[in-house]
Write a protein that holds these residues in place. Structure first.
Motif, PDB file in Angstrom:
ATOM      1  N   THR A  11      -0.935   6.120  -0.515  1.00 57.62           N
ATOM      2  CA  THR A  11      -1.115   4.685  -0.707  1.00 57.62           C
ATOM      3  C   THR A  11      -1.715   4.462  -2.086  1.00 57.62           C
ATOM      4  O   THR A  11      -2.383   5.343  -2.641  1.00 57.62           O
ATOM      5  CB  THR A  11      -2.045   4.059   0.353  1.00 57.62           C
ATOM      6  N   ASP A  34      -5.342   0.637   3.136  1.00 59.41           N
ATOM      7  CA  ASP A  34      -4.604  -0.577   2.823  1.00 59.41           C
ATOM      8  C   ASP A  34      -5.618  -1.558   2.250  1.00 59.41           C
ATOM      9  O   ASP A  34      -6.477  -2.068   2.966  1.00 59.41           O
ATOM     10  CB  ASP A  34      -3.967  -1.122   4.108  1.00 59.41           C
ATOM     11  N   PRO A  64       0.809  -1.224   0.000  1.00 57.39           N
ATOM     12  CA  PRO A  64       0.000   0.000   0.000  1.00 57.39           C
ATOM     13  C   PRO A  64       0.842   1.275   0.000  1.00 57.39           C
ATOM     14  O   PRO A  64       0.524   2.231  -0.711  1.00 57.39           O
ATOM     15  CB  PRO A  64      -0.832  -0.121   1.274  1.00 57.39           C
ATOM     16  N   ASN A  65       1.903   1.286   0.778  1.00 57.73           N
ATOM     17  CA  ASN A  65       2.655   2.524   0.950  1.00 57.73           C
ATOM     18  C   ASN A  65       3.462   2.907  -0.281  1.00 57.73           C
ATOM     19  O   ASN A  65       4.181   2.088  -0.838  1.00 57.73           O
ATOM     20  CB  ASN A  65       3.592   2.391   2.145  1.00 57.73           C
TER      21      ASN A  65
END
Lengths: 447, 914
Positions: free
Chosen positions: B872, B843, B548-549
């Protein structure tokens, strides 16, 4: 002539020391060696050194057959003298191979010994012969670097450094192939000699336990690879042992360990489970007397170091180290598909309990499938290898048949418990004489 | 209706029938935040309601449930299924020689709110127990607590205060006399399970049921490795790297447990394992020899000593033997240890002449190295690719981990890696917990767990937990007391704290070695929140490689920057939060405590970025929201959001008219432009907060619109337009269903996303507005969106009919009778689902089950805003078309990511990657 005296002395002593080799053969050898004389010194450096962190091992050769002068004079081409080996074209000298040990800290004793044996004489002569060229002596071990200058100063010889590993392997190969009953197993207080077929020797795992431990997979002469090792070795035993027991020597520490009881210090499987749950214990295949944690009992007690008997500490330490080496060696043998594990190096010193622990570890981890083997000349692998590294020594193809052995001990008062080597402890300090500083001398007679 | 839109999941006619009933009942739409409807719905959905209920119908994600945050911990867990609660035990222990590890489970107080909107969604998306696996577990939390064995009474007090020994029964409902205590059995492992059995019986009246240690270890490790995403990490040269392990590719592995001795266990599956090896040289050897040689009084003291040691005075190195040279032929460098303790041979020194520090270090290296080597040899022997090390010897000690890793790396020539577990101390306790037959955690999936780090985490630094802090007031008092103790007020987390922290009385290492890197490596173990209703977003192209990041905080510069951003923003946030609670003294006190707690978290993470596991920007932003909730600030921006929504709704009608007057192509462009322009409102951005002080939101919006100029920094609009409108006279089919991930309240949703949604609806596309489950900054929540839609629908037929079709408007209060209602089946629905998060980011591995269900038929995803499209998911790939829209309101981010400037816009269109 001091060397002759010594030889005589050694022959005299060899009878008393029959337990060393333990075989009738020894006395036979002694008989035959009684004919030997050092009336000529080989100008091809007849000695080699292995200068380790704690011990100096010296191997030197004395010839008894001056018919070899031809060979020496003609150098390489001479083929018709000595014992011809079927496999090589090198002639073999008749003579004796001697083994001696000194503590590295007492290097002067070693130097004196060399001087007294007039091994040096050959050097001097050689220097003349070669016309000012400095004689080189083969040496191995870390000290070959460290003490190079000392040898240069004292004898004017240059130490030619041989790779340690090469020497070890060469030495081991030589012994295993050429010396009868060199290898033996040791389990439950029983020593059993193993005759290894020289044609079925390779590959094997050579575990050399010096200060540290090297594990070498040997595939043939000059063919080997260091596959593993561990820093927990003889140096650890002696170093930690010294800190913990204030022993003054390695042998004293070993001696102490004989009388100790490791249960006082080690946490055993039975200590953890307290007999409550043996089914679980047996489920994981550990007996109650197996060591769960070396020195693990030193945790919970309120005791200080002084409250433990040095004997017990020495015993625990010895078991820790022997066990660990045995285990790592077995795992490596397993991984490389090696059927034989041969242990050598100064840590063992023919010490029964050490050998027993290593054997037990190998047997335990291999579930009885592998056996630890030891070498009678275990301390001299490196020195022998260095000796062998002289190109024209002619030992390359020596077979078992060509060697007979004598095992006289020069030490004036061999310790009853020491089997292979004489002690070099307090007794040495008591005796100021040069000859007595010789730790032990064994001879291999080349017939 | 739903069925006509072609939802293949829908197969349950009975349920569809009920939707009609629910809608036609025509009850007043009351919003969803009230819990009073609970009773009614239960009446309404008898047959289907019960299983849905059991499935844990996301109670923890309702506002009133406040489940994700940690503030309801102290309340008595409500038992949703009283007939099951007997089976669920709540406590397991691992009583070792030095530490007691306790794992307990608490069910949170969840009130399932089954409003009509949710019911209709469930039916529309086919969320029933039938087509999903059933959940034996309820949502709840797994807590991990440590005590020193010598202070076993603290542990007993803790258990008593939390009523853990009562099997989690609500004492009010189950008076103690009706629950004979002698029947209570608690699973325990470790040697102390025998030793302290009587004490537990006496003090708590519980019997300890001893579980086999090895069984527990393996069960614990299997659970952790399967259920926690970044449980395992490597540790080389001081660097931690979290390893994501594929659940399906976990076995076999080697588990090396380093206790007093060392056990090496080959694990082939759940309950399938074999002790293949071990060594008697383990933690006991280190501590035993260390004690004899150094006179240290504790294991930790000995470890601590090692950090200042120099083993070269003790160990014989290769260089010592070879006069400083490497033995390169066999690959040994001069600094390799040739012989441990080999130097203590030759010199005439005694033990006292050596520094205890040096001895400790040599000992540590000797033992760690040896364990690493034997482990590797065994892994090789059995063809195991992974080696996990655990047990008390490690204790998160950086040097120990490094040495073991080095050994494995060295002997394997880099082919094998040593891995460690964040929860390593808790393997046994977890395993004992797992040994309860009906805990139902067996098939818990990684996406159903969320780990949270409560307020105390930075202070305990991953060490021993102390007395429980009861309610919020106690927490705040503790925090205040702590700050008074430390003389600093602005930075409540001292890097060198006073001797005791008040949380158990342990000492934090004060000194750090010069020769070694600082050892701040103790990792925190948070509270595991079990959320059975979370799911993996099904449209991720490849969930296994999804990260996600966008911003990797393992880069220290990046970390420092974001920490300073968050720190600077903190005072403003505290103001808002206090104001949202009426600005009372109590609110101020809580606000201060929040500021301290969050600063402490930041300081802890600055010191040890991996303290809470793998750290990304999203985690950091979420941590802030969690921290706010922990101090019971449920919605700091509530009033601001309301004000902005009202202001924006007031001008919506005009905007829609303006848009309707445009030709198709210009309208689409204008709509996207509108989304980007409206995305300027963001209270998380310092730059934007400054803007707010200069004008009203409508002014800002207008200004922002005016500044819009194509091409944007990332401009895929033409591609999107072609997919929407076609080219060369060919008209592509409309999207079936679009998921619109909305961002902020106010202009962002009202003037940006709603008009875009309207356009999609108008083209025949079903629209699902995806909004946060819990508040985060000024982000609009799923609870708020229906109100906004209802308000907007008053002036717009398209929205009204779609909202009605989607079950958002459940009553006929809107009296516009234009006949269109008759052909309502042809109207695509407008729906709202919650995303399962309470963070400005998302996320997508952990989203609500209703979002997951809604996604099944979606063929377009629109991610809007910095948090969800940039911070994200910027690099996320999807199985369907995706449009990522955002205005970048951070100069550094714009520069680094887009090589642009602040206020640059991103319009990224990515056609389906399948």
């Amino acid at each position: 002539m001091s060397s002759a005296q010594m030889e005589d002395q050694s022959q005299n002593q060899s009878v008393k020391c029959t337990e060393i080799g333990g075989s009738e053969r020894d006395s036979e050898n002694n008989m035959s060696s009684s004919t030997s004389r050092f009336d000529y010194y080989d100008p091809i450096s007849p000695w080699a050194l292995d200068i380790g962190g704690s011990l100096i091992k010296l191997v030197y050769f004395s010839r008894e057959d001056n018919s070899l002068e031809n060979y020496l004079g003609k150098s390489v081409a001479a083929e018709n003298t000595g014992v011809l080996n079927g496999c090589t074209t090198h002639p073999v000298l008749n003579g004796q191979l001697h083994f001696a040990k000194f503590e590295t800290t007492k290097i002067n004793e070693c130097l004196d010994f060399i001087e007294s044996k007039q091994i040096l004489g050959s050097c001097g002569r050689h220097q003349e012969v070669s016309g000012g060229k400095t004689l080189t002596i083969k040496a191995t071990g870390g000290g070959a670097y460290k003490f190079a200058n000392l040898f240069k100063e004292k004898f004017g010889v240059r130490l030619d450094k041989e790779d340690e590993m090469d020497c070890l392997v060469a030495g081991a190969n030589f012994l295993l192939k050429a010396v009868p009953h060199e290898a033996f197993t040791y389990l439950d207080n029983r020593k059993e000699f193993v005759q290894i077929d020289p044609n079925d020797l390779f590959p094997y795992l050579l575990v050399n336990i010096g200060s540290g431990v090297s594990m070498i997979k040997v595939d043939g002469d000059g063919q080997f690879q260091r596959v593993s090792g561990t820093s927990i070795g003889g140096g650890t035993f002696w170093g930690l042992g010294r800190l913990l027991t204030k022993c003054q020597s390695f042998d004293e520490l070993l001696e102490l360990s004989h009388r100790g009881n490791n249960r006082v210090i080690d946490m055993l499987v039975g200590d953890i489970y307290g007999g409550l749950d043996y089914s679980k214990v047996s489920k994981i295949g550990l007996s109650a007397t197996a060591i769960a944690s070396s020195f693990g009992k030193a945790i919970s007690d309120k005791k200080e170091l002084q409250d433990y008997k040095p004997e017990d500490i020495a015993r625990s330490l010895l078991r820790l180290i022997s066990n660990n080496i045995g285990q790592i060696a077995y795992l490596n043998a397993l991984l490389h598909g090696l059927k034989r594990i041969i242990f050598g190096g100064f840590f063992i010193r023919g010490h029964e309990y050490t050998m027993d622990t290593i054997s037990v570890a190998v047997q335990f981890w291999s579930k009885g499938e592998a056996k630890a083997m030891f070498l009678r000349h275990e301390g001299f692998l490196g020195a022998l290898g260095a000796f062998k590294s002289y190109e024209k020594h002619g030992f390359g193809g020596l077979m078992v048949d060509h060697l007979a052995e004598q095992t006289p001990i020069v030490s004036p008062r061999p310790h009853p418990n020491q089997k292979v080597n004489g002690p070099f402890t307090e007794e040495l300090a008591d005796n100021e004489s040069i000859d007595c500083s010789v730790l032990s001398v064994e001879t291999l007679k080349l017939t | 209706m739903a069925g006509l839109v072609g939802n293949p999941v829908l197969g349950n006619d009975d349920l569809k029938g009920e939707v009609v009933v629910a809608i036609n009942e025509g009850r007043k739409f009351e919003g969803t935040r009230s819990g009073t409807e609970e009773g009614r719905e239960k009446d309404m959905a008898p047959a289907a309601g019960s299983p849905i209920h059991r499935s844990g119908s996301r109670p923890q994600l309702d506002v009133s449930g406040a489940a994700i945050q940690g503030n309801s911990e102290e309340r008595d867990p409500t038992i949703l299924l009283p007939n099951q609660s007997d089976d669920i035990s709540h406590l397991a222990l691992d009583i070792g020689g030095s530490l007691i590890k306790l794992v307990y489970f608490s069910r949170h107080e969840g009130k399932p709110i089954e409003d009509k909107r949710k019911l209709s969604l469930k039916q529309r998306f086919g969320i029933t127990n039938g087509n999903r696996r059933s959940y034996p577990i309820l949502g709840g939390r797994l807590h991990f607590v440590k005590f020193e064995t010598s202070k076993v009474n603290e542990c007993l007090d803790f258990i008593k205060s939390k009523q853990l020994h009562c099997g989690g029964m609500n004492p009010r409902r189950w008076p103690s006399h009706s629950l004979p205590n002698e029947n209570v059995v608690v699973k325990a492992t470790g040697g102390g399970a025998y030793k302290f059995a009587d004490l537990f019986k006496e003090r708590l009246g519980v019997s300890l049921d001893k579980e086999d240690e090895m069984d527990c270890l393996v069960a614990g490790a299997n659970f952790l490795l399967k259920a926690i995403r970044h449980e395992a990490f490597t540790h080389m040269e001081g660097q931690k790297e979290f390893v994501q392990i594929d659940q399906n590719d976990l076995f076999p592995y080697l588990l090396v447990n380093i206790g007093s001795g060392v056990s090496m266990i080959k694990v082939d599956g759940d309950g399938k394992f074999q002790r293949v090896s071990g060594t008697n040289v383990g933690g006991g050897t280190y501590w035993g020899l260390g004690k004899l040689l150094t006179k240290c009084n504790s294991f930790d003291e000995l470890l601590e000593l090692s950090q200042r040691g120099d083993n070269r005075t003790i160990d014989m190195l290769v260089g010592d033997i070879y006069g400083g040279m490497d033995y390169s032929k066999i690959g040994l460098s001069a600094s390799t240890i040739a012989s441990s303790f080999g130097k203590t041979i030759s010199e005439d020194k005694e033990v006292e002449d050596y520094k205890p520090e040096d001895i400790s270090l040599s000992l540590l290296r000797m033992i760690s190295y040896n364990i690493g080597q034997i482990s590797y040899l065994n892994a090789l022997r059995f063809g195991l690719k992974r080696i996990f090390f655990g047990g008390f010897f490690i204790r998160g000690h950086a040097y120990t981990m490094d040495t073991i890793s080095f050994a494995v790396h060295f002997w394997s020539k880099g082919n094998a890696k040593a891995m460690f577990l964040r929860h390593e101390g808790f393997l046994g306790a977890l395993g004992a917990f797992m040994s309860y037959e009906k805990h139902g955690l067996d098939d818990l999936m990684v996406h159903q767990l969320v780990e949270r780090f409560p307020m105390g985490a930075p202070y305990v630094g991953g060490k021993i937990h102390g007395p429980p802090l009861g309610d919020l007031n106690e927490k705040i008092s503790w925090m205040e007391k702590f700050v008074q103790k430390g003389t600093e007020i602005t930075a409540p987390v001292p890097m060198t704290p006073p001797g005791t922290t008040g949380l158990g009385g342990f000492e934090v290492p004060l000194s750090r070695g010069d020769t070694l890197r600082p050892d701040a490596s103790n990792l925190n173990v948070g509270v595991l929140h079990l959320v059975p209703t979370l799911d993996v977003f099904p449209l991720l192209a490849d969930p296994k490689i999804y990260e996600p990041n966008t911003i990797d905080l393992s880069d220290h510069g990046e970390l420092e920057y974001w920490f300073s951003v968050l720190s600077e923003h903190l005072p403003d946030l505290v103001d808002k939060a206090v104001a949202s609670e009426g600005g009372t003294d109590d609110a101020k006190r809580r606000g201060d405590a929040f500021a301290r707690a969050f600063s402490a978290h930041l300081a802890r993470l600055m010191e040890e970025p991996a303290a809470y596991g793998k750290l990304g920007l999203a985690n950091l932003l979420e941590l802030r929201e969690e921290c706010l909730r922990e101090f019971q600030f449920t919605d700091a921006y509530r009033s601001i959001k309301q004000r902005e929504n009202e202001a924006s709704l007031a001008v919506l009608a005009d905007l829609l008219m303006e848009l309707d007057s445009m030709p198709e192509e210009a309208r689409l462009c204008s709509l996207i432009e509108g989304v980007l322009a409206a995305n300027i409102f963001d209270w998380g951005s310092r730059a934007c907060v400054d803007l707010y002080h200069k004008g009203t939101i409508i002014e800002i919006y207008r200004m922002s619109r005016k500044k819009m100029q194509r091409p944007w920094r990332v401009d895929d609009f033409d591609m999107f337009k072609e997919r929407m409108l076609g080219s060369d006279g060919r008209k592509p089919p409309p999207y079936r269903r679009a998921l619109l991930f909305v961002d902020n309240s106010g202009a962002d949703i009202v003037l940006g996303m709603l008009p875009l949604a309207r356009e999609l609806l108008r083209r025949g596309t079903e629209v699902v507005l995806v909004a946060n489950s819990l508040p985060a900054l000024n982000d609009v929540t799923a609870m708020e969106v229906p109100d906004i839609v209802a308000e907007a629908a008053k002036n717009c037929d398209i929205l009204r009919r779609a909202a009605e079709a989607g079950g958002l408007l459940v009553d006929a209060m809107i009296n516009i009778q234009d006949g269109s209602k008759l052909d309502s089946p042809s109207v695509p629905a407008l729906m709202v689902v919650e995303n399962g998060c309470g963070s400005p980011c998302i996320d997508l591995r952990q989203v609500s089950s209703e979002l997951a269900a809604a996604a099944k038929d979606a063929d377009l995803i629109i991610l809007e805003g910095m948090g969800r499209a940039i911070h994200t998911n910027f690099n996320a790939r999807f199985k369907c078309d995706a449009l990522k829209l955002a205005m970048v309101k951070n100069q550094r981010l714009a520069e680094n990511l887009l090589k642009g400037n602040i206020y640059d816009c991103v319009c990224r269109f990515e056609p389906s990657s399948i």
